[in-house]
Structures are given as C-alpha cells and as structure tokens.
Design an enzyme around this catalytic site. Structure first.
Site, PDB file in Angstrom:
ATOM      1  CE  LYS A  78      -3.945   1.342   2.934  1.00 58.62           C
ATOM      2  NZ  LYS A  78      -4.704   1.177   4.191  1.00 58.62           N
ATOM      3  CB  SER A 153      -7.907   3.155   3.433  1.00 58.05           C
ATOM      4  OG  SER A 153      -6.985   2.593   4.315  1.00 58.05           O
ATOM      5  CB  SER A 177      -8.064   0.166   5.977  1.00 59.82           C
ATOM      6  OG  SER A 177      -8.917   1.154   5.892  1.00 59.82           O
TER       7      SER A 177
HETATM    8  N1  GLN Z   1     -12.689   3.121   6.987  1.00 62.36           N
HETATM    9  C1  GLN Z   1     -12.081   3.378   8.271  1.00 62.36           C
HETATM   10  C2  GLN Z   1     -11.811   4.989   8.120  1.00 62.36           C
HETATM   11  O1  GLN Z   1     -12.272   5.671   7.063  1.00 62.36           O
HETATM   12  C3  GLN Z   1     -10.804   2.788   8.585  1.00 62.36           C
HETATM   13  C4  GLN Z   1      -9.720   3.303   7.734  1.00 62.36           C
HETATM   14  C5  GLN Z   1      -8.609   2.429   7.940  1.00 62.36           C
HETATM   15  O2  GLN Z   1      -8.436   1.315   8.656  1.00 62.36           O
HETATM   16  N2  GLN Z   1      -7.603   2.933   7.732  1.00 62.36           N
HETATM   17  O3  GLN Z   1     -11.344   5.701   9.181  1.00 62.36           O
END
Ligand code: GLN
Length: 479
Positions: A78, A153, A177
C-alpha cells in the site's frame, strides 16, 4: 478466480531450487500490472529496484548462497509504506514528489527473506476511507464489477491480490482497512494483534489503532507473511514480544481440533442493517462450522454498537495530530506562490490535503479542544475501556468471535461520496478490534449476487496463531 501464482511457500521453494527465476517472477508481475491498468489498483511501479533485487537473488542461488523464505516472491505495498527510493504519497497530493529516504521495518523484514516489492497500491488518501474514492489520484475498481468500489482504504492492495498482480499485498488497518476491502474484493485480509508488526516507516493515521497486515489468496499465505514480519522493533516502542512458535501454521495439534473450540457469533452484528445476502452467507458458514464440530453459541457484546462513534472521535483526534507534520516545508508538495512563510503553510496545506483529510483534522481538533475534550474525547476513551472489558469477558466464554465483516457487499462507485456518515457505516463491524487491539481476519465466505462476502473471525489479543489455525480450518469448509 484461478491464480497464476503458486502458494507463497511453494513459489519460494521453486526459486530456491532454481526451478523458477526471481527475474521471471518480477517480469510476470510487472506485465500483469500493465495489462490490468484499467482497474487503477497501482499508483506506481518500482521496476528498476525490483529487477535489480531479482537479479541478485538469482545470482545468489547459482552461487549456492542462502536466499530466504520468500526468495523471489513479488509483492505490492500500500502506498503508505515507505519503500527505499520509491515515491510514497499515501495517495495524497500533499506528499507528491516525496521519495522515501528509508524504509518501513515490515518491508525490511520481507526483503531480508528475499521478497521483492514491485509496486505501490492505491488507497484512500492517508488511509481515510472505505472505498479508495478518497484517493487524490483515482478510484480503484472492484475486480468482480468495475462499477463498484473494491473497499478501502487498502482497496488497491485487495484488488491487486484478486487481479493476480503479485503473490501478495500489504495493507494497514486502523478501523477495518484490511478486512473490509478483503471482504468486498474477495481475498483474505488479516489484522494482527496491535503491536505485533512494527509501524516504523508507515505513514501514521491513528497511532493507537494502526496495524500492518497482509492481503493474500489464502490463510496459509497470510500466516507466512506475518511470521516473517512479526517482531519487537526498537524503532516502534509499541511493538510486543512475538510468540516463539512459528505463525506459519504447518503443524496443527489435537488441541486445535474444531471439536475443542468454542465460537461465539456476535449477536449485535446479525440484526438490523445487515443485508439479507450477507446474512445468508454468514449463517451458512456457521452451519458448516457447527457440522464440523465447533461449539457455536450466540454472544452479546453490549457496547459494540458504540464502537463506530468512539472510533470516529478517537481516530480523528489522533490523526489531526499526526497530520500536523505535513506543512508544505519538509515533505512533498510546497505551494510556491505564497507571500510569506505563514501563508506557505496554509496555502500548501489548503491545496495539498483533500476534503476528507480536512474534515477529519477539523473533527479531531474540535474533540481535543479544551471546551469539548471532556464531552467527546474523554468520554470516547471511557467507552473504549468498557468495550475492552466486554471483549475480555466474551473471550472468557468463547475462544473466538465470528460475524460479518461489512453489512453489505461492495457498493457502487459514487453511491456514498456525498454522505460521509453513510460511508463511515461501512466500518460498523470492523472498528471494534482496532479499539480493543485484538486480532481479526476476513476470509471469503461465498458470494451474494455475484459479489464476494467475507466472514470475520476475531480472537483474544496475542492469540494470532490460534486465529490463523481456525481461519484455515474455516477456509477449507467454505465455498
Ligand atoms: N474506513 C475507516 C476510516 O475511514 C478505516 C480506515 C483504516 O482502517 N485505515 O477511518
């Protein structure tokens, strides 16, 4: 989907035996990335360095030198991992032009065993999001339906695995994420216990919930990757001592037999808001585990419904502080036309940060401000402690908790972009383990109307090995 990649340990064994060349594997990966560019899974490839590393590995093998457990295995990180010499943007304009001067401990560990990072995957900028639509560059497409999101994400990493771009991918999981995109895109996504893998060299989001983990084709691959990455690290004081036993789960004992396991299905996750298609697959999975001998009961975690609200206070609070360092002076982008230094800060931040990062900085500074700290931040921390206690109590009754990963399957691109609260609801079933710190995994559990559904399994803190063993057993039972 059939894969062009062998399981990681087999791939590495063949490279070690000289039956496969690392150079060819890297070329195969780069070729597939180019062929499947329309999915926007990848931000940048690291071709020169990957080719050089592959060549070195092949040469070492010819000379009979040791090459490591992951010799020649190409992977994708990532784009919030620092990889030496590579562009690292975290999909944000404010980091455009930043080249990593050092690299993440996780990458170091993988490279030390011979793995080769070939590319950086797309994400929601700074990992804020559940769909990759918050990337400042482009939206990644779901491998099963190009009109839908891959989740986020780590959507680029999940899509990369399912599209077969490399043998595995790395993601970060602050509130879901890794697991949520794994569920939406149809691969395995594993969030280890907080602190098991060093966060050094990974762009920080919310430091008390950030973890690093693999997205893979199956549970054994995930176990091997974590086996290589898990370690105490002097560069991250929150890392914990790892288990002495191998996390790669080759040998399983009688105690690991499903018949000796108690599993609790989380009651609060199975009610209102869960789509019928997801519900059916989770119920099917439960039936299969029960038939295989597991003792399954319903368990209530009464405060779990508050986890999302708690997360969306604590996470912005922490990230508002972490994003302070991007001021346009030190890393990446600087607005050049500012009239003085003060304006250079505000102009660079104003132009460099996207909408979601700004929204979260504002929420975070608000909940930390002296007038609201007690009402929001302190209260959220109190509920977080309550949640930790409830999880501990649940794990006194059962060995594992299971449930869905997300209330629905992958949604359409654009469906939630105008409604941040609706978008935040995509995390309603993933944030609790981040607040508690315990490990959780998403494994494929069938399809609903042509889209993947994930089963989530959680274990007590530090019970990563047991979690992986159960996940592997479940994987063998599920479609
Ligand atoms: N979707 C969650 C957020 O937007 C988790 C993001 C993540 O785990 N990086 O905060």
């Amino acid at each position: 989907m059939a894969s062009q990649w062998l399981p990681i340990n087999e791939l590495a064994s063949r490279v070690q035996a000289g039956e496969l060349n690392a150079v060819d594997l890297v070329e195969r990966s780069l070729k597939t990335i180019a062929e499947k560019q329309e999915y926007n899974a990848v931000i940048v490839t690291i071709e020169t360095r990957a080719r050089e590393r592959a060549k070195t590995i092949d040469e070492k093998i010819v000379k009979g030198h040791k090459v490591g457990r992951l010799a020649g295995v190409p992977f994708i990180a990532k784009d919030n991992f620092l990889v030496y010499g590579a562009d690292t943007t975290a999909a944000s304009n404010i980091l455009k032009g930043f080249i990593a001067p050092y690299q993440a401990t996780a990458i170091e560990k993988l490279e030390a065993e011979g793995a080769i990072c070939v590319a950086k995957a797309n994400l929601d900028a700074f990992a804020h999001g559940s769909s990759t639509e918050n990337s400042d560059f482009f939206t990644t497409k779901n491998p099963y339906d190009k009109t839908r999101v891959p989740g986020g994400s780590s959507g680029g990493s999940a899509a990369a695995v399912v599209l077969d771009l490399a043998a595995f991918a790395l993601g970060t999981d602050t509130g879901g994420s890794i697991r949520q995109p794994a569920s939406f895109s149809g691969c395995v996504g594993y969030k280890p216990t907080y602190g098991l893998v060093s966060r050094s060299g990974v762009v920080a989001m919310a430091s008390s919930t950030d973890v690093i983990g693999p997205l893979t084709r199956d549970v054994s691959d995930a176990a091997l990757v974590i086996e290589v990455m898990a370690a105490r690290d002097g560069l991250d004081s929150t890392t914990i001592e790892r288990s002495e036993t191998d996390y790669a789960i080759d040998s399983v004992t009688d105690a690991d037999n499903l018949k000796n396991k108690k599993i609790g299905i989380i009651k609060e996750y199975m009610g209102e808001g869960l789509s019928p298609g997801v519900k059916t697959q989770i119920e099917n999975a439960t039936v299969k585990l029960r038939r295989a001998g597991a003792n399954i009961t319903e368990i209530s975690v009464p405060s779990i419904g508050m986890a999302l609200a708690v997360y969306y206070i604590i996470c912005p609070a922490e990230l508002s502080s972490n994003l302070n360092r991007y001021d346009g002076q030190r890393f990446g982008y600087t607005y050049k036309e500012s009239k003085d230094l003060d304006h250079s800060y505000s102009d660079s931040r104003g132009r460099g940060f996207g909408k979601e990062a700004k929204r979260r900085i504002m929420i975070g500074t608000h909940v930390l401000s002296s007038g609201y700290y007690d009402a929001y931040y302190k209260r959220a921390q109190t509920v977080r402690t309550k949640l930790i206690n409830e999880f501990d109590a649940a794990f006194k009754q059962v060995d594992f908790l299971i449930g869905p990963v997300t209330p629905t399957t992958a949604f359409k691109i654009g469906a939630n972009t105008n409604d941040p609260l609706q978008m935040y609801l995509a995390d309603v079933m993933t944030v609790a383990p981040n607040l508690v710190g315990n490990p959780a995994i998403s494994i494929p559990a069938g399809m609903s109307e042509g889209l993947p559904v994930g089963l989530q399994i959680m274990a007590p803190r530090r019970a990563d090995r047991q979690l992986l063993i159960l996940a592997k057993q479940a994987e063998e039972l599920l479609p």
